[in-house]
Design an enzyme around this catalytic site. Structure first.
Site, PDB file in Angstrom:
ATOM      1  N   ASP A  85      48.016  41.123  89.209  1.00 47.49           N
ATOM      2  CA  ASP A  85      48.004  39.861  89.953  1.00 47.49           C
ATOM      3  C   ASP A  85      49.318  39.111  89.775  1.00 47.49           C
ATOM      4  OD1 ASP A  85      47.282  39.529  87.189  1.00 47.49           O
ATOM      5  OD2 ASP A  85      46.698  37.467  87.623  1.00 47.49           O
ATOM      6  N   GLU A 178      45.449  38.629  84.985  1.00 52.24           N
ATOM      7  CA  GLU A 178      46.006  38.101  83.725  1.00 52.24           C
ATOM      8  C   GLU A 178      46.294  36.619  83.861  1.00 52.24           C
ATOM      9  OE1 GLU A 178      49.254  36.971  80.874  1.00 52.24           O
ATOM     10  OE2 GLU A 178      49.261  36.888  83.049  1.00 52.24           O
TER      11      GLU A 178
HETATM   12 ZN   LIG Z   1      52.809  37.940  83.597  1.00 53.14          ZN
END
Ligand SMILES: [Zn+2]
Length: 415
Positions: A85, A178
């Site tokens: 992401d 994340e």
């Molecule tokens: Zn990162």
């Protein structure tokens, strides 16, 4: 200088990933929070499957494990980690541009006219004569963390094509989301990886690597008040908002994010919502030392207990949870990993820049779960911003670092 990673090829690989918009969606509790993370994972799977040497596991939640078998027995198994992401601060619908032979000028981002100037970002002057990749200004670049994926893919391609390069089992694990709570790493079966070391590439400029980060936790406090008409409220009304306010006022004044730096911890008042009848207060707790981190949690428990004695106990509820931990403890148990990083940088002519990170990364979840996982540079600057940029040579060096670390660990020379 070692040139096992081809600069043009790693740029092509990286730019291919930037065309897939994988902006994390914080409001979506599903893993992954956007389907394009699966699309990016599938692209990496297709690319590495084409080598004919990779075993693949792509899960519905986008957690992807690509494994290259050891070519020499008895060598440690290493996992490269990268996240799929990009930060939700700006769109990841990226149109990259390549500035050739940078000479210290302001870089104009054509879609918006925004400039990346050495006056604002003096580190640009380290890259004179190099090619630099930026966005057109309308998005972030997503080198955080697609540069990491490109570096790992090119390092694995090199290993596949170089039978003389000795290595243990190598895995590349791609993790979703994340940026919105390290969700992918929390859902990862760490023990199932059956590995000795992990390497995240999620730092910025060349030479950076994390030697420790802090313990992070959160507190949610719920207050139930008693409502009454104000004309006859005396002795009856219990205001939930004011109870929450008492908790805030009981916290140490100097220990706030805006008043702390370096290795200082804090309480962060993040959210207060409610009315007289009902309120919730969200706090974040951070500290580098486990004892002080635990002490912060017990301070909060004491404040709440005192308040519970004054009011009805059941009307004030504290929920504490640990979010991630300091990687130092885990990394100290396997000194070979940090020693290999320092030696690899020396071999590649890179100045090491060890960092104490006031934050967390995938390794902050993976290390306490049993796999010591360090965090090294991608080569990019200005993460989460439209001015994010990456010099081509830095990207190449990120890939080169992985090969050098694998080689050093294999040889055991850094022990
Ligand atoms: Zn990162």
């Amino acid at each position: 200088m070692k040139k096992r990673i081809n600069a043009e090829r790693i740029v092509d690989t990286f730019l291919g990933y930037t065309t897939i918009n994988t902006t994390a969606q914080p409001g979506n509790q599903h893993l992954p929070s956007c389907d394009n993370q699966l699309q990016l994972a599938q692209q990496v799977v297709d690319e590495l499957s084409a080598t004919g040497c990779i075993k693949v596991k792509l899960e519905d939640n986008a957690i992807t494990t690509l494994s290259l078998a050891a070519n020499t027995p008895g060598m440690p198994a290493i996992v490269f980690f990268a996240h799929l992401d990009t930060a939700p601060d700006h769109t990841g619908d990226t149109h990259a541009q390549r500035v050739k032979n940078y000479q210290g000028e302001d870089i104009v981002l054509p879609a918006t006219g925004e400039v990346i100037s050495p006056a604002d970002f003096p580190e640009l002057r380290h890259y004179l004569g190099q090619d630099i990749i930026t966005t057109d200004g309308s998005s972030l670049l997503g080198a955080d963390d697609k540069a990491a994926i490109a570096a790992a893919v090119e390092a694995i391609r090199y290993m596949v094509a170089s039978p003389d390069f000795k290595h243990g089992e190598i895995k590349l694990v791609l993790l979703p989301d994340e940026e919105i709570g390290i969700r992918g790493a929390k859902a990862l079966d760490v023990a199932g990886l059956n590995a000795d070391f992990g390497i995240c590439l999620d730092c910025c400029g060349v030479g950076e690597y994390v030697i420790e980060n802090w313990y992070a936790g959160s507190a949610k406090i719920t207050f139930k008040g008693v409502t009454a008409h104000p004309m006859s409220a005396k002795g009856k009304l219990v205001n939930a908002l004011l109870m929450a306010n008492e908790v805030i006022n009981a916290l140490p004044v100097a220990e706030r994010p805006e008043l702390t730096e370096g290795r200082e911890g804090y309480f962060w008042v993040q959210k207060l919502v409610g009315d007289t009848a009902h309120a919730t207060l969200d706090l974040a707790i951070r500290d580098f030392e486990i004892d002080s981190y635990q002490h912060r949690k017990s301070t909060l428990q004491t404040i709440i207990s005192q308040l519970q004695r004054r009011f009805d106990r059941e009307n004030i509820i504290l929920e504490l949870s640990d979010t991630y931990g300091n990687v130092k403890e885990g990394l100290d148990k396997k000194p070979l990993i940090l020693a290999s990083i320092q030696q690899a940088m020396q071999n590649l002519g890179i100045t090491p820049k060890p960092l104490t990170m006031r934050g967390g990364y995938d390794g902050s979840v993976i290390t306490p779960a049993g796999l010591p996982t360090v965090n090294i540079f991608t080569g990019a600057h200005n993460f989460h911003s439209t001015t994010e940029f990456i010099p081509v040579e830095s990207l190449r060096l990120a890939g080169e670092m992985l090969l050098e670390i694998v080689e050093l660990i294999a040889k055991g020379t850094a022990a």
